[in-house]
Design an enzyme around this catalytic site. Structure first.
Site, mmCIF file in Angstrom:
data_model
loop_
_atom_site.group_PDB
_atom_site.id
_atom_site.type_symbol
_atom_site.label_atom_id
_atom_site.label_comp_id
_atom_site.label_asym_id
_atom_site.label_seq_id
_atom_site.Cartn_x
_atom_site.Cartn_y
_atom_site.Cartn_z
ATOM 1 N N HIS A 321 0.818 -1.221 0.000
ATOM 2 C CA HIS A 321 0.000 0.000 0.000
ATOM 3 C C HIS A 321 0.852 1.272 0.000
ATOM 4 O O HIS A 321 0.325 2.376 -0.139
ATOM 5 C CB HIS A 321 -1.003 -0.011 1.165
ATOM 6 N N ASP A 367 -0.761 -7.179 1.684
ATOM 7 C CA ASP A 367 -0.050 -5.901 1.733
ATOM 8 C C ASP A 367 1.449 -6.131 1.946
ATOM 9 O O ASP A 367 1.975 -5.966 3.043
ATOM 10 C CB ASP A 367 -0.652 -5.070 2.884
ATOM 11 N N GLN A 459 1.015 6.287 10.957
ATOM 12 C CA GLN A 459 1.297 6.693 9.580
ATOM 13 C C GLN A 459 2.789 6.969 9.398
ATOM 14 O O GLN A 459 3.385 7.695 10.195
ATOM 15 C CB GLN A 459 0.498 7.955 9.223
ATOM 16 N N GLY A 460 3.349 6.381 8.345
ATOM 17 C CA GLY A 460 4.778 6.568 8.086
ATOM 18 C C GLY A 460 5.607 5.376 8.563
ATOM 19 O O GLY A 460 6.779 5.261 8.236
ATOM 20 N N ASP A 461 4.973 4.494 9.353
ATOM 21 C CA ASP A 461 5.680 3.284 9.802
ATOM 22 C C ASP A 461 5.432 2.128 8.842
ATOM 23 O O ASP A 461 6.148 1.116 8.872
ATOM 24 C CB ASP A 461 5.192 2.866 11.201
ATOM 25 N N SER A 462 4.411 2.261 8.022
ATOM 26 C CA SER A 462 4.030 1.186 7.097
ATOM 27 C C SER A 462 5.219 0.630 6.337
ATOM 28 O O SER A 462 6.108 1.381 5.942
ATOM 29 C CB SER A 462 3.041 1.721 6.062
HETATM 30 N N1 ARG Z 1 -1.021 2.571 7.080
HETATM 31 C C1 ARG Z 1 -0.060 3.213 7.891
HETATM 32 C C2 ARG Z 1 1.080 3.724 7.045
HETATM 33 O O1 ARG Z 1 0.882 3.867 5.868
HETATM 34 C C3 ARG Z 1 0.344 2.380 9.055
HETATM 35 C C4 ARG Z 1 -0.732 2.314 10.025
HETATM 36 C C5 ARG Z 1 -0.452 1.500 11.170
HETATM 37 N N2 ARG Z 1 -1.488 1.788 12.071
HETATM 38 C C6 ARG Z 1 -1.584 1.312 13.303
HETATM 39 N N3 ARG Z 1 -2.532 1.727 14.060
HETATM 40 N N4 ARG Z 1 -0.752 0.408 13.734
HETATM 41 O O2 ARG Z 1 2.125 4.120 7.492
#
Ligand code: ARG
Length: 514
Positions: A321, A367, A459-462
């Protein structure tokens, strides 16, 4: 002209015409003096046969004279330029007149053209930058067909440029082809190879050598120097085989019964997951890259966008993603490694990006992604690979896991963390997690966090690695940061893509692309 003394006179003081006037046409003084005075108008006033300096008539048509300041007359203000009058009286020395040096005058003359050129160049640079900004944000330029297409048509799966040029360097979808015939177990890293009857067989240590190890590792995309050892086969049940190498490919030769030596091969394809360490991401703490040297930052057009992990010097594991619609142009991605603080300077270029065919844009399953770099990373204290788990790896509920990244430290927080963060969380059983996530957690996902909230990725850890200490005392990657409802909320733990179900997918890509 040559015969007109007045014009000659004027020519002689014109810096641009001096040489011609003195040297070629006027026969004043020895020729050797000519070159000297040629460059120096003040000398001209002191020539042996001096004549008063006169200003040319307006109609004289002498080209450069009009640009000169009027020549000062002794004892009075300069006269208005008027017609040239008569010839000078012989023997009368001209007033000692100093003209501005030729250089200054030359500079003055060049001033306007130089300024113009500088201005034109500056405008060209500004226009160039503007065009680049517009191009980068709105258009793609098809080089072969010399045509602009809107940016959203670049990597949209449809050819808009001649020769499919706009679709060539985009994220590629790869099927689960199950082409790898090699796998390693979690505990003991015991090697198994698929036989022609499609059963997995242990490999006897009998006759197994460095070449066999190299060939086995190449089957799963590793080209580093492997290490191997013999372990007892006593507790193992199943098929046993020997191997042979044909054209540097490994082949199994099944045997009946157990190995003659009574031992099988344990193989390590890369020195990975060294356990250097003994503990915002949400609720986390700063860490240094040496504690998680496999962590990388994936940067899209110079901005941190996702995390990733180093598998080999060439391959990075991340999340599908991260490569949203409009962010599928491979050349706009960079991978930054080896820094605790987010930097954007030494990033590696990306050669290819792979996501599973089964991944549907904006949806949660499958993902996972693999990035192939253009050149090998050089390993150091801050740049090291993480181990993949064994095919049979199975974490217990409550198992301790560590996750790292530069993602937001507060939900909805505007900026990514400047220093790498880490948080220790625990594995939450899918059944528990699914109660809060209404059945969205599939078999290929896992949940980790703290049910009371406060410790999570964001966000940003993905794409970043969720790791644990493996049975071999090496750190292995169990999950990939994928999604969650908010960040660090109570009962809404983070959801991760499990690595184990994708091992074949990952290693078959690395094998083919090796
Ligand atoms: N989708 C997020 C990203 O793009 C990561 C989200 C993780 N969220 C969480 N609640 N653990 O970085």
């Amino acid at each position: 002209m040559v015969d007109n003394p007045a014009e000659e006179e004027v020519s002689s003081v014109s810096p641009l015409n001096t040489a011609g006037a003195n040297g070629a046409r006027r026969n004043i003084g020895p020729p050797t003096r000519v070159p000297q005075s040629a460059a120096n108008p003040t000398r001209t006033a002191n020539t042996r046969n001096p004549r008063p300096i006169r200003v040319p008539p307006a109609s004289a048509g002498v080209p450069a004279a009009g640009n000169r300041p009027p020549v000062p007359r002794p004892g009075g203000p300069p006269r208005n330029p008027g017609p040239v009058r008569g010839t000078p009286r012989p023997g009368v020395r001209p007033p000692h007149v100093h003209y501005k040096p030729a250089k200054v005058s030359l500079l003055r003359r060049l001033c306007v053209p130089i300024t113009t050129v500088v201005l034109v160049l500056a405008s060209l640079v500004v226009i160039g930058i503007l065009i680049k900004v517009v191009m980068d944000n709105y258009y793609y330029f098809c080089i072969k067909s010399f045509k602009f297409i809107p940016l959203d048509k670049w990597c949209d799966g449809q050819a808009d440029c001649a020769g499919n040029e706009d679709e060539l360097r985009c994220v590629q979808r790869v099927d689960f082809s199950n082409t790898t015939i090699v796998r390693l177990s979690d505990s003991g890293s015991i090697l198994q190879i698929l036989t022609s009857s499609r059963t997995w067989s242990y490999i006897c240590s009998d006759g197994f050598n460095a070449a066999s190890a190299k060939a086995a590792c190449a089957e799963i995309g590793y080209s580093s120097k492997p290490t191997f050892s013999s372990v007892s086969a006593a507790s193992l049940n199943g098929q046993f085989s020997n191997v042979q190498i044909t054209d540097s490919e490994i082949q199994v030769v099944p045997i009946s019964g157990t190995c003659a030596s009574g031992s099988v091969i344990s193989l390590s394809c890369i020195d990975c997951g060294s356990n250097h360490k003994k503990e915002r991401i949400i609720g986390g703490q700063e860490t240094s890259i040496e504690n998680s040297p496999w962590q990388v930052s994936l940067q899209y057009m110079g901005q941190h966008s996702c995390g990733g992990s180093i598998l080999t010097p060439r391959f990075i594991l991340s999340a599908a993603h991260c490569f949203q619609k409009g962010q599928q142009q491979v050349d706009r991605w960079r991978v930054e490694s080896g820094h605790s603080r987010l930097t954007y300077t030494f990033a590696s270029q990306v050669d290819k990006i792979f996501i599973p065919t089964s991944y549907i844009l904006d949806q949660k399953p499958n993902d996972i992604a693999i990035l192939k770099l253009k050149s090998d990373l050089s390993f150091s204290a801050g740049v090291e690979p993480i181990c993949l788990p064994g095919f049979d790896s199975n974490l217990q509920p409550g198992a301790s896991l560590t996750v790292t990244g530069w993602g937001h430290t507060v939900e909805g927080g505007g900026a990514v963390a400047s220093t790498l963060q880490e948080v220790i969380i625990s594995l939450i059983p899918n059944a528990v997690c699914n109660q809060e996530y209404f059945g969205q957690i599939t078999e290929n996902m896992m949940c980790a966090g703290q049910l009371s909230g406060g410790k999570d990725t964001c966000q940003g850890d993905s794409g970043g690695p969720l790791v644990s200490l493996g049975p071999n005392s090496r750190i292995q990657q169990n999950g990939v940061v994928s999604w969650g409802d908010g960040c660090g909320r109570k009962n809404k733990v983070g959801v991760y893509t499990k690595v184990v179900p994708y091992l074949q997918w990952v290693t078959s890509i690395m094998k083919v692309e090796l």
